[in-house]
Design an enzyme around this catalytic site. Structure first.
Site, PDB file in Angstrom:
ATOM      1  N   ASN A  48      36.119  32.969  39.146  1.00  0.00           N
ATOM      2  CA  ASN A  48      35.355  34.786  38.486  1.00  0.00           C
ATOM      3  C   ASN A  48      34.324  33.525  36.931  1.00  0.00           C
ATOM      4  O   ASN A  48      35.004  34.373  35.847  1.00  0.00           O
ATOM      5  CB  ASN A  48      36.849  35.344  38.164  1.00  0.00           C
ATOM      6  CG  ASN A  48      36.981  35.354  39.882  1.00  0.00           C
ATOM      7  OD1 ASN A  48      38.359  35.602  40.290  1.00  0.00           O
ATOM      8  ND2 ASN A  48      36.243  36.395  40.297  1.00  0.00           N
ATOM      9  N   VAL A  75      33.276  33.898  31.399  1.00  0.00           N
ATOM     10  CA  VAL A  75      34.003  34.365  32.164  1.00  0.00           C
ATOM     11  C   VAL A  75      34.373  36.043  32.665  1.00  0.00           C
ATOM     12  O   VAL A  75      33.707  36.370  31.648  1.00  0.00           O
ATOM     13  CB  VAL A  75      35.566  34.760  31.502  1.00  0.00           C
ATOM     14  CG1 VAL A  75      36.858  35.155  31.866  1.00  0.00           C
ATOM     15  CG2 VAL A  75      36.243  33.161  30.759  1.00  0.00           C
ATOM     16  N   CYS A  76      33.901  35.699  34.020  1.00  0.00           N
ATOM     17  CA  CYS A  76      33.726  37.401  34.362  1.00  0.00           C
ATOM     18  C   CYS A  76      35.627  37.499  34.951  1.00  0.00           C
ATOM     19  O   CYS A  76      35.819  37.444  35.614  1.00  0.00           O
ATOM     20  CB  CYS A  76      33.174  36.963  36.106  1.00  0.00           C
ATOM     21  SG  CYS A  76      32.754  38.777  36.856  1.00  0.00           S
ATOM     22  N   LEU A  77      35.757  39.361  33.655  1.00  0.00           N
ATOM     23  CA  LEU A  77      36.550  39.827  33.836  1.00  0.00           C
ATOM     24  C   LEU A  77      36.896  40.741  33.544  1.00  0.00           C
ATOM     25  O   LEU A  77      36.225  41.850  32.910  1.00  0.00           O
ATOM     26  CB  LEU A  77      37.832  38.702  33.074  1.00  0.00           C
ATOM     27  CG  LEU A  77      39.830  39.302  32.679  1.00  0.00           C
ATOM     28  CD1 LEU A  77      40.157  39.499  34.153  1.00  0.00           C
ATOM     29  CD2 LEU A  77      40.263  38.928  32.276  1.00  0.00           C
ATOM     30  N   ASP A 111      34.646  39.752  42.946  1.00  0.00           N
ATOM     31  CA  ASP A 111      34.066  39.688  41.413  1.00  0.00           C
ATOM     32  C   ASP A 111      33.339  38.268  41.641  1.00  0.00           C
ATOM     33  O   ASP A 111      33.498  37.767  40.305  1.00  0.00           O
ATOM     34  CB  ASP A 111      34.741  40.421  40.589  1.00  0.00           C
ATOM     35  CG  ASP A 111      33.322  41.092  39.368  1.00  0.00           C
ATOM     36  OD1 ASP A 111      32.386  40.842  39.637  1.00  0.00           O
ATOM     37  OD2 ASP A 111      34.187  41.232  38.302  1.00  0.00           O
TER      38      ASP A 111
END
Length: 160
Positions: A86, A93-95, A128
């Site tokens: 992620n 950062v993909c959150l 994701d």
């Protein structure tokens, strides 16, 4: 006007962090050579959670706040090439809580963001993915994935 709101909130966040923050974490605004403090860029360290493959690593993260903060979330970046399903190759950062269209709320604090990213390290979200390498190993070769995580944790020892 918006920048006053952003800087005011970040000054409060800094004060709150200094009074009480999770053990092993670091979060401080950038300081120029002349001693000036830039509240819009924070240099952070996230410790790998005890009892996980991330344990022993102290991962550097930079938070970039816009003048629209807290209406918009900060951009959070690990070093380029950071290995995680992620985290984009750029280090971003993909959150969900960092996505202004999805999970972001202005009440979310710096502390909550950093703890959320620490949780994400050991519990990636395969729904994701942000990088192919980390995603494929996580899904298809857990043994190799764990090996890469442990190796990366050794690359970021405590800075004491």
């Amino acid at each position: 006007m918006a920048s006053g709101i952003a800087r005011g909130r970040l000054a409060e966040e800094r004060k709150s962090w200094r009074k009480n923050h999770p053990h092993g974490f670091v979060a401080k605004p950038e300081t120029g050579q002349d001693g000036t403090v830039n509240l819009m860029v924070w240099h952070c360290t996230i410790p790998g959670k005890a009892g996980t493959d991330w344990e022993g690593g102290f991962f550097p993260l930079t938070m970039h706040f816009s003048e629209d903060y807290p209406s918009k979330p900060p951009k959070c970046k690990f070093p380029q090439g950071f290995f995680h399903p992620n985290v984009y190759p750029s280090g971003t950062v993909c959150l969900s809580i960092l996505n202004e269209d999805y999970g972001w709320r202005p009440a979310i604090t710096v502390k909550q963001i950093l703890v959320g990213i620490q949780d994400l390290l050991d519990t990636p979200n395969p729904a994701d993915p942000a990088q192919t390498d980390g995603y494929h190993l996580f899904c298809q070769d857990p043994v190799e994935y764990k090996k890469r995580v442990k190796l990366q944790s050794k690359q970021y020892p405590a800075l004491v």
